[in-house]
Design a protein around this motif. Structure first.
Motif, PDB file in Angstrom:
ATOM      1  N   PRO A 130       0.846  -1.197   0.000  1.00  0.00           N
ATOM      2  CA  PRO A 130       0.000   0.000   0.000  1.00  0.00           C
ATOM      3  C   PRO A 130       0.884   1.252   0.000  1.00  0.00           C
ATOM      4  N   VAL A 131       0.614   2.215  -0.864  1.00  0.00           N
ATOM      5  CA  VAL A 131       1.473   3.408  -0.880  1.00  0.00           C
ATOM      6  C   VAL A 131       1.320   4.249   0.377  1.00  0.00           C
ATOM      7  N   THR A 132       0.152   4.183   1.031  1.00  0.00           N
ATOM      8  CA  THR A 132       0.012   4.775   2.367  1.00  0.00           C
ATOM      9  C   THR A 132      -0.418   3.675   3.334  1.00  0.00           C
ATOM     10  N   HIS A 133       0.020   3.796   4.578  1.00  0.00           N
ATOM     11  CA  HIS A 133      -0.343   2.798   5.592  1.00  0.00           C
ATOM     12  C   HIS A 133      -0.100   3.399   6.965  1.00  0.00           C
ATOM     13  N   ARG A 134      -1.055   3.239   7.867  1.00  0.00           N
ATOM     14  CA  ARG A 134      -0.966   3.861   9.187  1.00  0.00           C
ATOM     15  C   ARG A 134       0.346   3.489   9.883  1.00  0.00           C
ATOM     16  N   THR A 138       2.176   8.493   5.448  1.00  0.00           N
ATOM     17  CA  THR A 138       0.950   9.290   5.389  1.00  0.00           C
ATOM     18  C   THR A 138       0.939  10.176   4.140  1.00  0.00           C
ATOM     19  N   ARG A 139       1.854   9.908   3.202  1.00  0.00           N
ATOM     20  CA  ARG A 139       1.854  10.623   1.927  1.00  0.00           C
ATOM     21  C   ARG A 139       2.654   9.801   0.924  1.00  0.00           C
ATOM     22  N   PHE A 140       2.567  10.160  -0.345  1.00  0.00           N
ATOM     23  CA  PHE A 140       3.433   9.500  -1.329  1.00  0.00           C
ATOM     24  C   PHE A 140       3.753  10.459  -2.465  1.00  0.00           C
ATOM     25  N   LEU A 234       5.687  -4.534   3.662  1.00  0.00           N
ATOM     26  CA  LEU A 234       4.395  -5.228   3.686  1.00  0.00           C
ATOM     27  C   LEU A 234       4.258  -6.229   2.539  1.00  0.00           C
TER      28      LEU A 234
ATOM     29  N   PHE B  92      -5.790   1.664  -1.176  1.00  0.00           N
ATOM     30  CA  PHE B  92      -4.489   1.860  -0.533  1.00  0.00           C
ATOM     31  C   PHE B  92      -4.032   3.319  -0.544  1.00  0.00           C
ATOM     32  N   PHE B  94      -4.823   6.313   1.351  1.00  0.00           N
ATOM     33  CA  PHE B  94      -5.526   6.805   2.537  1.00  0.00           C
ATOM     34  C   PHE B  94      -6.819   6.037   2.798  1.00  0.00           C
ATOM     35  N   VAL B 142       1.167  13.485  -3.038  1.00  0.00           N
ATOM     36  CA  VAL B 142      -0.197  13.411  -2.506  1.00  0.00           C
ATOM     37  C   VAL B 142      -0.126  13.392  -0.987  1.00  0.00           C
TER      38      VAL B 142
END
Lengths: 245, 245
Positions: A130-134, A138-140, A234, B92, B94, B142
């Motif tokens: 996932p490009v974002t993940h908690r 929080t950005r990409f 991941l 994925f 947000f 982003v």
């Protein structure tokens, strides 16, 4: 004569990732101008008798210059044809769709943009990333490994500013880009993954720390997508084989 | 009992931007756990008799905590149901899809990720703004205007490092974020646009220089997507009304 052009994203490769609107556009097109990376299953949505014109864009191979693509797109639309310009991923993510839209606009021709599933997000997902993940990103940021002149980009963000870094179209330029990322403050041990043929049956994934990703990816076919950041860890838990349709 | 879960991106709103794979997953699902922003046209692809469960995620409204969504997703799948977890945009980006995938993985349950058309790219496109464009932007970043605790993000990239900046889910936090961008070196005159209900019939777009975008966007309904960078000037030539299906 009422021609119309559609600038259509075909997604990352898997025909299931075509949108309903893209399928509809293909089914009614008189002419399809398609990038070389578009697969036969996607093209098979075009109606029998449609004119299918490959316009290149395979890395390293001869392809039609952008100006000629613009000219062909404008000419066919001006003739009154329904023209689909079919592009890998999304037409506005390094797809030069904006230039084609401006050419149509300058010619006074009607057009419609149909966004697609971008490879920048879907190809990492297909590798379980996932490009974002908690807690991890929080950005990409999405960049290319080299610009059209072959130059490695300058002004690279550091890891805090970038979040997950997604690098498109890198292969030959990846070693030089990695050097520049290390100079920009990236830890050589940052997890990274390179993916070839993402979302397709022949998908290949290699993972390595950032400092080693270029040699690890050297044997993969192009074009590559490389993901740099903690989310790359991941891949082990979430991929491969957990991606569909 | 052979349950299976699909983590599915529904795209930015326009039902035509659903993928073929997402439609197929919906058509065979026993249970659909959907975000509040998913529209009725998208949900209508579910078969009659499917259990449709809203699980929230509308800004400011009561919604199910993520842990409870994870629990419900795991429980329904463990019962042997075919469960679609339907999310706006891409799961994925947000979308906390990674957390749901890990929960399924921890429970030993099979799942499939179906990427979607991300709002981060498609909503700007629907306003006539390509996130990359020759001579204007060769990369994009982003971010969200505020994290889950409501904090404006730190370590913001400057304009050269970021390329086009796409800001998701900002409205209340936009004024503070703009202040921080100006402090990070962004020119107050950088073109910017905010888009509400992107890709939907009620789409609204406002444009302003960066220094004025927060007040200009204040009257728009949420959630907003804000684009900052020279590409925002293309909205005048390429949008609106030039977006399809």
């Amino acid at each position: 004569l009422t021609g119309h052009a559609w600038l259509v994203g075909a997604g990352p490769g898997d025909p299931g990732l075509l949108t309903l609107a893209a399928r509809d556009a293909l089914q009614q097109a008189d002419v399809v101008l398609y990038d070389a990376l578009i697969g036969p299953e996607v093209l098979s949505f075009a109606r029998p008798g449609a004119e299918l014109v490959p316009v290149g864009k395979r890395a390293g191979a001869h392809s039609m210059p952008q100006e000629e693509i613009n000219r062909l797109l404008v000419a066919r639309t001006a003739e009154g044809r329904r023209v689909v310009r079919l592009k890998g991923g999304d037409p506005f993510v390094f797809g030069r769709g904006g230039e084609e839209a401006l050419a149509l606009r300058a010619a006074g021709l009607p057009f419609t943009v149909i966004p697609g599933v971008t490879s920048a997000v879907a190809v990492p997902a297909a590798a379980g990333i996932p490009v974002t993940h908690r807690g991890l990103a929080t950005r990409f940021t999405v960049i290319t490994a080299a610009d059209r002149a072959g130059e490695v980009p300058a002004d690279l963000p550091g890891p805090a500013a970038a979040g997950t870094l997604v690098i498109l179209m890198g292969a030959a330029a990846l070693p030089a880009l990695v050097e520049r990322l290390l100079a920009a403050g990236w830890d050589p041990d940052t997890p990274a993954a390179s993916i070839a043929s993402g979302t397709l049956p022949g998908q290949q994934v290699v993972t390595a720390p950032l400092a080693g990703i270029a040699p690890a990816a050297a044997a993969l076919p192009t074009p590559l997508i490389t993901v740099v950041g903690p989310v790359a860890t991941l891949a082990e838990q979430l991929g491969p084989g957990r991606y569909g349709p």
